[in-house]
Enzyme design. Sequence first.
Site, PDB file in Angstrom:
ATOM      1  N   GLY A  72      11.699  39.024  18.767  1.00  0.00           N
ATOM      2  CA  GLY A  72      11.846  40.118  17.810  1.00  0.00           C
ATOM      3  C   GLY A  72      11.494  39.638  16.414  1.00  0.00           C
ATOM      4  O   GLY A  72      11.601  38.450  16.116  1.00  0.00           O
ATOM      5  N   CYS A 105      16.714  32.909  15.797  1.00  0.00           N
ATOM      6  CA  CYS A 105      16.086  33.723  14.764  1.00  0.00           C
ATOM      7  C   CYS A 105      14.974  32.892  14.136  1.00  0.00           C
ATOM      8  O   CYS A 105      15.188  31.730  13.798  1.00  0.00           O
ATOM      9  CB  CYS A 105      17.123  34.108  13.707  1.00  0.00           C
ATOM     10  SG  CYS A 105      16.437  35.121  12.394  1.00  0.00           S
ATOM     11  N   LEU A 106      13.800  33.491  14.009  1.00  0.00           N
ATOM     12  CA  LEU A 106      12.650  32.731  13.494  1.00  0.00           C
ATOM     13  C   LEU A 106      12.856  32.308  12.034  1.00  0.00           C
ATOM     14  O   LEU A 106      12.185  31.395  11.566  1.00  0.00           O
ATOM     15  CB  LEU A 106      11.365  33.553  13.640  1.00  0.00           C
ATOM     16  CG  LEU A 106      10.961  33.891  15.083  1.00  0.00           C
ATOM     17  CD1 LEU A 106       9.667  34.690  15.111  1.00  0.00           C
ATOM     18  CD2 LEU A 106      10.836  32.642  15.948  1.00  0.00           C
ATOM     19  N   HIS A 111      18.413  42.856  10.166  1.00  0.00           N
ATOM     20  CA  HIS A 111      17.479  42.242   9.207  1.00  0.00           C
ATOM     21  C   HIS A 111      16.996  43.251   8.161  1.00  0.00           C
ATOM     22  O   HIS A 111      16.965  42.935   6.978  1.00  0.00           O
ATOM     23  CB  HIS A 111      16.232  41.696   9.921  1.00  0.00           C
ATOM     24  CG  HIS A 111      16.373  40.282  10.408  1.00  0.00           C
ATOM     25  ND1 HIS A 111      16.761  39.236   9.603  1.00  0.00           N
ATOM     26  CD2 HIS A 111      16.140  39.732  11.627  1.00  0.00           C
ATOM     27  CE1 HIS A 111      16.767  38.115  10.299  1.00  0.00           C
ATOM     28  NE2 HIS A 111      16.400  38.378  11.541  1.00  0.00           N
ATOM     29  N   HIS A 120      19.976  42.910  16.255  1.00  0.00           N
ATOM     30  CA  HIS A 120      19.645  41.768  15.392  1.00  0.00           C
ATOM     31  C   HIS A 120      18.550  42.149  14.384  1.00  0.00           C
ATOM     32  O   HIS A 120      18.662  41.859  13.189  1.00  0.00           O
ATOM     33  CB  HIS A 120      19.197  40.603  16.294  1.00  0.00           C
ATOM     34  CG  HIS A 120      18.766  39.364  15.579  1.00  0.00           C
ATOM     35  ND1 HIS A 120      19.420  38.160  15.708  1.00  0.00           N
ATOM     36  CD2 HIS A 120      17.732  39.139  14.732  1.00  0.00           C
ATOM     37  CE1 HIS A 120      18.799  37.249  14.951  1.00  0.00           C
ATOM     38  NE2 HIS A 120      17.759  37.814  14.359  1.00  0.00           N
ATOM     39  N   GLU A 121      17.516  42.817  14.868  1.00  0.00           N
ATOM     40  CA  GLU A 121      16.380  43.153  13.984  1.00  0.00           C
ATOM     41  C   GLU A 121      16.738  44.272  12.997  1.00  0.00           C
ATOM     42  O   GLU A 121      16.308  44.241  11.847  1.00  0.00           O
ATOM     43  CB  GLU A 121      15.148  43.559  14.804  1.00  0.00           C
ATOM     44  CG  GLU A 121      14.646  42.517  15.803  1.00  0.00           C
ATOM     45  CD  GLU A 121      14.504  41.118  15.246  1.00  0.00           C
ATOM     46  OE1 GLU A 121      14.251  40.964  14.038  1.00  0.00           O
ATOM     47  OE2 GLU A 121      14.668  40.153  16.015  1.00  0.00           O
ATOM     48  N   GLN A 124      11.229  39.502   7.423  1.00  0.00           N
ATOM     49  CA  GLN A 124      10.948  38.103   7.758  1.00  0.00           C
ATOM     50  C   GLN A 124       9.531  37.669   7.382  1.00  0.00           C
ATOM     51  O   GLN A 124       9.240  36.483   7.359  1.00  0.00           O
ATOM     52  CB  GLN A 124      11.202  37.869   9.252  1.00  0.00           C
ATOM     53  CG  GLN A 124      12.671  37.982   9.603  1.00  0.00           C
ATOM     54  CD  GLN A 124      12.896  37.740  11.070  1.00  0.00           C
ATOM     55  OE1 GLN A 124      12.720  38.628  11.896  1.00  0.00           O
ATOM     56  NE2 GLN A 124      13.238  36.507  11.417  1.00  0.00           N
TER      57      GLN A 124
HETATM   58 NI    NI Z   1      16.190  37.158  13.238  1.00  0.00          NI
END
Ligand code: NI
Length: 163
Positions: free
Chosen positions: A45, A91-92, A137, A133-134, A50
């Site tokens: 995701g 998480c990236l 963000h 989660h996204e 991000q």
């Molecule tokens: Ni993330």
Amino acid sequence: MIRHVVKFPHAALKTVAKPVEKVTPQILELLDDMLETMYADKGCGLAANQINLLSRMIVMDCSEKHDSPVKLINPEIVWHSEEQIIVKEGCLSFPGACVEVQRHKSVRVKYLDTTGKTQEKTFEAVWAICAQHEIDHINGITFLDYLSKQEQRQILERMKNKV
Ligand code: NI
């Protein structure tokens, strides 16, 4: 085009993203870039924040074969199950970190599709976790916000040692 993924504590990760007003060719190109970036980084995701883009857009693919991309514009959770599950999340923007967060097992999301039409879709299990989660963000929330100060310190220490 693969975009640079910002890492914590970049300010974009703490900023509430703005709604997309119109689904333009430029928006579609950004969504493609987000998917390309997510796949290149082996994530499931990615939120626009991000890649330092403060628009409410997320992409996901939690399938085993990585062949089921999902693009959601202005996503909003309109229903969630009472039942919750805890899964370890990566998480990236937090390379190497793995955090357990309690989330709803299913969520129903309202969003605009790539033609600008309003849609609703129910996500289950890992897909539901990823969606929550996204969507966090784009609201300037990361999984760190669910942890105690001490746990946050531990995660950030570990991240520092990785770099
Ligand atoms: Ni993330």
